[in-house]
Scaffold this motif. Structure first.
Motif, short mmCIF file in Angstrom:
data_model
loop_
_atom_site.label_atom_id
_atom_site.label_comp_id
_atom_site.label_asym_id
_atom_site.label_seq_id
_atom_site.Cartn_x
_atom_site.Cartn_y
_atom_site.Cartn_z
N GLU A 172 1.23 4.56 -9.22
CA GLU A 172 0.14 5.52 -9.20
C GLU A 172 0.32 6.54 -8.07
OE1 GLU A 172 -2.54 5.85 -11.43
OE2 GLU A 172 -1.09 4.59 -12.48
N ALA A 173 0.74 6.08 -6.91
CA ALA A 173 0.93 6.98 -5.77
C ALA A 173 2.00 8.03 -6.06
CB ALA A 173 1.27 6.18 -4.53
N MET A 174 3.02 7.66 -6.80
CA MET A 174 4.11 8.60 -7.11
C MET A 174 3.62 9.79 -7.93
SD MET A 174 6.96 7.72 -5.68
CE MET A 174 8.17 8.65 -6.64
N LYS A 175 2.51 9.63 -8.64
CA LYS A 175 2.02 10.70 -9.52
C LYS A 175 1.55 11.92 -8.72
CE LYS A 175 0.44 7.55 -13.18
NZ LYS A 175 -0.76 7.02 -13.91
N THR A 176 1.11 11.71 -7.49
CA THR A 176 0.59 12.82 -6.68
C THR A 176 1.47 13.12 -5.47
OG1 THR A 176 -0.83 11.20 -5.56
CG2 THR A 176 -1.83 12.49 -7.35
N LEU A 177 2.64 12.51 -5.39
CA LEU A 177 3.50 12.68 -4.22
C LEU A 177 4.10 14.08 -4.20
CD1 LEU A 177 4.85 11.25 -1.79
CD2 LEU A 177 6.73 10.64 -3.33
N ASP A 178 3.93 14.77 -3.07
CA ASP A 178 4.57 16.06 -2.87
C ASP A 178 4.77 16.26 -1.37
OD1 ASP A 178 2.30 17.60 -1.62
OD2 ASP A 178 1.35 17.18 -3.55
N GLY A 179 5.51 17.28 -1.00
CA GLY A 179 5.85 17.48 0.41
C GLY A 179 4.75 18.04 1.26
N GLY A 180 3.63 18.49 0.66
CA GLY A 180 2.59 19.14 1.44
C GLY A 180 1.32 18.35 1.60
N SER A 181 1.36 17.04 1.29
CA SER A 181 0.15 16.24 1.37
C SER A 181 0.48 14.85 1.93
CB SER A 181 -0.49 16.10 -0.02
OG SER A 181 0.41 15.47 -0.90
N VAL A 182 -0.59 14.11 2.21
CA VAL A 182 -0.46 12.73 2.67
C VAL A 182 -0.57 11.81 1.47
CG1 VAL A 182 -1.57 10.91 4.05
CG2 VAL A 182 -1.45 13.26 4.93
N SER A 183 0.36 10.87 1.35
CA SER A 183 0.28 9.88 0.27
C SER A 183 0.24 8.50 0.91
CB SER A 183 1.49 10.00 -0.66
OG SER A 183 1.38 9.08 -1.72
N ARG A 184 -0.85 7.78 0.68
CA ARG A 184 -1.03 6.49 1.36
C ARG A 184 -1.65 5.47 0.41
NH1 ARG A 184 -1.25 4.67 6.84
NH2 ARG A 184 -0.74 6.79 7.51
N ILE A 185 -1.11 4.26 0.45
CA ILE A 185 -1.70 3.13 -0.26
C ILE A 185 -2.54 2.34 0.74
CG2 ILE A 185 -1.20 0.93 -1.41
CD1 ILE A 185 1.33 2.25 -2.54
N VAL A 186 -3.77 2.04 0.36
CA VAL A 186 -4.67 1.27 1.21
C VAL A 186 -4.89 -0.08 0.53
CG1 VAL A 186 -6.92 1.18 2.35
CG2 VAL A 186 -5.80 3.39 1.97
N ILE A 187 -4.34 -1.15 1.13
CA ILE A 187 -4.44 -2.50 0.57
C ILE A 187 -5.61 -3.21 1.23
CG2 ILE A 187 -3.26 -4.71 0.22
CD1 ILE A 187 -0.60 -3.24 0.44
N LEU A 188 -6.55 -3.70 0.42
CA LEU A 188 -7.71 -4.44 0.93
C LEU A 188 -7.63 -5.86 0.38
CD1 LEU A 188 -8.74 -1.33 -0.07
CD2 LEU A 188 -10.60 -2.03 1.43
N SER A 189 -7.46 -6.85 1.28
CA SER A 189 -7.15 -8.21 0.82
C SER A 189 -7.34 -9.21 1.95
CB SER A 189 -5.70 -8.26 0.32
OG SER A 189 -5.30 -9.57 -0.02
N ASP A 190 -7.33 -10.50 1.58
CA ASP A 190 -7.23 -11.55 2.59
C ASP A 190 -5.77 -11.95 2.81
OD1 ASP A 190 -6.61 -13.09 0.36
OD2 ASP A 190 -8.55 -14.12 0.30
N GLY A 191 -4.85 -11.28 2.10
CA GLY A 191 -3.43 -11.47 2.33
C GLY A 191 -2.80 -12.60 1.56
N ASP A 192 -3.60 -13.34 0.79
CA ASP A 192 -3.04 -14.47 0.06
C ASP A 192 -2.33 -13.98 -1.19
OD1 ASP A 192 -2.43 -17.10 -0.23
OD2 ASP A 192 -4.45 -17.76 -0.78
#
Length: 489
Positions: free
Chosen positions: A229-249
Motif C-alpha cells: 500500500e505504501a508503494m502506491k503513494t511513494l515519490d521523491g517529494g513526500s514522506v512515506s511512513r508505515i505506522v505499526i500499532l501492536s503488542d509485538g506478538d
C-alpha cells in the motif's frame, strides 16, 4: 539504526564490552519468565582513554523504554532490568539546546560537563544534539500506512481501543495533501482503506472506528501488505511512513524474529520508514517492536495512555513523521592527556565500530524535525582538564542521501562547571534521569549510588509547572519503596 554493526542484537562494535553484554538470551527464553520479550544488552564498561580514545555510536530518539517503565512503576511493580534503556529515558525529556544556525545544517551540538554528584573524583559529560524544527509550511506531504494488529491479544481497553483513539488523534493533526491507508492483520490480513486524502477525513475516522479484535497474529503478512500500500503513494517529494500499532506478538506464518526483520530491511532503500507504537502489558514483545523500528529507519514508542498518544501524534508530530537527517553517527574523541577513563552511559545496542564511523554504508539512526539526542559519559579527569578534553564529530546524510557530511565540535573551556550545583538545570536534571535509569536496571556502576540523591537532584532541577519533570518526581516516589524491597532481599 546501526543495523550493519550488529545483527539481531549481537554487539560487534569496537569496545571491550563486559561479559554481561556478550550474553544474549533468545526471545523464547525471555518470554518463558513473564510472557514479555526483552533483550539484555549489558552495561558499557569503563575504557582507558590512552588505549582507546574513540567512542562511536548511532543516535537514538526512541522513548518507548521510559513510557513502558512508567507504566510498570505506576502499577506497583519494578520493570525487568532489560526493559530499561538509559538513552530512551534521557531522550524522553526536553532540554533547552540551541537551534542550529543557518550555516550548521540540520543539526547543532551542545557540550557541557560537571563533577559527578554520585561518585567523588568523576565528572559527567553531556553531549546534546538538536535537530532543526521545520515549520508547518516546510513539512512535506505525508503518506501514512497504518498497520494495525487486530488479533485477539489486542482486545483489552489499553490496546486496540487506545490505539484507535491514538489514530483518530493523528488523523486530526494531518493536513491537506496528506493521505492515510489502513491495513489490519490477525489470522489473515485485510486492506481496510486504500490511500485516502484528508478531504475524506470522515471516511478515515469511520474505518478506524470499525476495527475490532479477534484471531491469531500474522504480522509478517501484514507487513508485506502495508508496504504494498505504501508503494502506491511513494515519490521523491513526500514522506512515506508505515505506522505499526501492536503488542509485538506474532504467531502465524513467518514468525521468526530475524525473518520479519529481514523483510523490513529489504524495503528500507525504497524510502519507506517505519514507526512502531507499542500497546499492552503481560505479553508485550519489546525487542520485536524496537528492532522493527530500528531496521525500518524509524522510531519506537510505547503508549500507556491518551496523554502519551497526544505527545507523539500531536505535540511532536513533525519529529514523528519527517526525518531531517539520516544515518546519524556520533564519535567522541577523548584527549588522553586530560581524560584517564570514560564510559558511555547507555546506548549499548547502538554501538558502532570506530572504523565504521566514516563508512557511509553502515546504517545508523535518524533524527526528525525538532528531535533532540542526549548522551552522558562518566569520566575520570586528570589535573588541569578543560578546553578540548573531548571533541565530538557528527556524521549524517540528508534524507535519502548517499553521502554523509561531517562536523566537529571541540569542548570549550567555559563548559566545565567547577561544582555540580553550578551546572545548568538541564544537565542536573539529565543526571537525575540517568541515575534513576542506572538504579532501575541494577547497573554495577551504580552499586553505591543513592536513590535519595537522585530524587534531590531531580527536585532541585525542576521548576514548578514543568509537567514532564513533575511527573518524573512522582515516578521516583513510586520507585523508591520498590527498589528498597530489592535491596532488602
Amino acid at each position: 539504526m546501526a543495523a550493519s554493526s550488529r545483527q539481531a542484537g549481537v554487539i560487534t562494535g569496537g569496545k571491550p564490552h563486559s561479559s554481561e553484554t556478550q550474553f544474549e538470551r533468545t526471545r523464547e527464553e525471555q518470554d518463558s519468565a513473564s510472557g514479555e520479550g526483552y533483550r539484555d544488552y549489558g552495561v558499557n564498561p569503563f575504557v582507558t582513554a590512552s588505549e582507546d580514545r574513540l567512542s562511536t555510536f548511532s543516535v537514538d530518539v526512541d522513548t518507548a523504554s521510559y513510557t513502558l517503565v512508567r507504566r510498570k512503576l505506576m502499577e506497583g511493580s519494578l520493570p525487568p532490568k532489560e526493559a530499561v534503556r538509559v538513552e530512551e529515558f534521557l531522550n524522553y525529556f526536553r532540554y533547552t539546546y540551541p537551534e542550529p544556525a543557518a550555516s550548521d545544517g540540520p543539526l547543532a551540538v551542545h557540550l557541557d560537563a560537571a563533577p559527578s554528584p554520585f561518585t567523588p573524583g568523576r565528572h559527567l559529560l553531556r553531549v546534546g544534539v538538536q535537530g532543526r524544527r521545520l515549520s508547518i509550511s516546510e513539512r512535506k506531504p505525508a503518506h501514512l500506512t497504518f498497520l494495525v494488529d487486530v488479533s485477539g491479544s489486542m482486545q483489552s481497553p489499553d490496546r486496540l481501543p487506545l490505539a484507535k483513539r491514538a489514530l483518530r488523534m493523528l488523523v486530526d493533526n494531518l493536513r491537506d495533501g496528506d493521505t492515510v491507508a489502513l491495513v489490519t492483520y490477525a489470522g489473515n490480513v485485510r486492506r481496510v482503506l486504500a490511500p485516502t486524502g484528508m478531504e475524506q477525513k470522515a471516511r478515515i475516522h469511520a474505518a478506524i472506528e470499525d476495527l475490532t479484535a479477534g484471531g491469531s497474529t500474522a504480522m509478517a503478512s501484514g507487513i508485506e501488505l502495508a508496504y504494498a500500500e505504501a508503494m502506491k503513494t511513494l515519490d521523491g517529494g513526500s514522506v512515506s511512513r508505515i505506522v505499526i500499532l501492536s503488542d509485538g506478538d506474532a504467531n502465524v506464518g513467518t514468525t521468526s524474529h530475524e525473518e520479519i526483520l529481514k523483510r523490513i530491511r529489504g524495503h528500507v532503500k525504497e524510502g519507506i520508514t517505519v514507526t512502531t507504537v507499542g500497546f499492552g502489558m503481560g505479553n508485550y514483545q519489546d525487542t520485536m517492536m524496537e528492532q522493527l523500528a530500528d531496521q525500518g529507519n524509524g522510531n519506537h514508542y510505547y503508549v500507556d495512555s491518551l496523554l502519551a498518544a497526544r505527545r507523539i501524534f500531536q505535540e511532536q508530530l513533525g519529529g514523528t513523521l519527517e526525518v531531517i537527517a539520516q544515518d546519524v553517527k556520533l564519535q567522541v574523541e577523548f584527549d588522553p592527556v586530560q581524560v584517564s577513563r570514560y564510559r558511555l552511559v547507555g546506548y549499548e545496542n547502538r554501538d558502532i565500530a570506530d572504523r565504521d564511523f566514516r563508512n557511509d554504508r553502515v546504517d545508523a539512526g535518524e533524527i526528525g524535525s525538532g528531535h533532540t539526542v542526549t548522551a552522558l559519559y562518566e569520566m575520570e579527569l586528570k589535573p588541569g582538564a578543560g578546553e578540548g578534553l573531548a571533541t565530538v564529530r557528527v556524521r549524517a546524510k540528508r534524507p535519502r542521501g548517499e553521502t554523509a557530511t561531517e562536523r566537529a565540535y571541540r569542548f570549550p573551556a567555559n563548559a566545565l562547571a567547577s561544582n555540580f550545583k553550578d551546572a545548568s538545570p538541564d544537565l542536573r536534571f539529565a543526571t537525575a534521569v540517568m541515575g534513576a535509569a542506572e538504579l532501575l536496571r541494577r547497573s554495577p556502576h551504580a552499586d553505591r549510588w543513592s536513590f535519595e540523591s537522585v530524587r534531590e537532584i531531580a527536585r532541585a532541577a525542576t521548576v514548578a509547572g514543568n509537567a514532564e519533570r513533575e511527573e518524573f518526581l512522582s515516578l521516583l516516589e513510586k520507585a523508591r519503596p520498590l527498589l528498597r524491597g530489592v535491596a532488602a532481599r
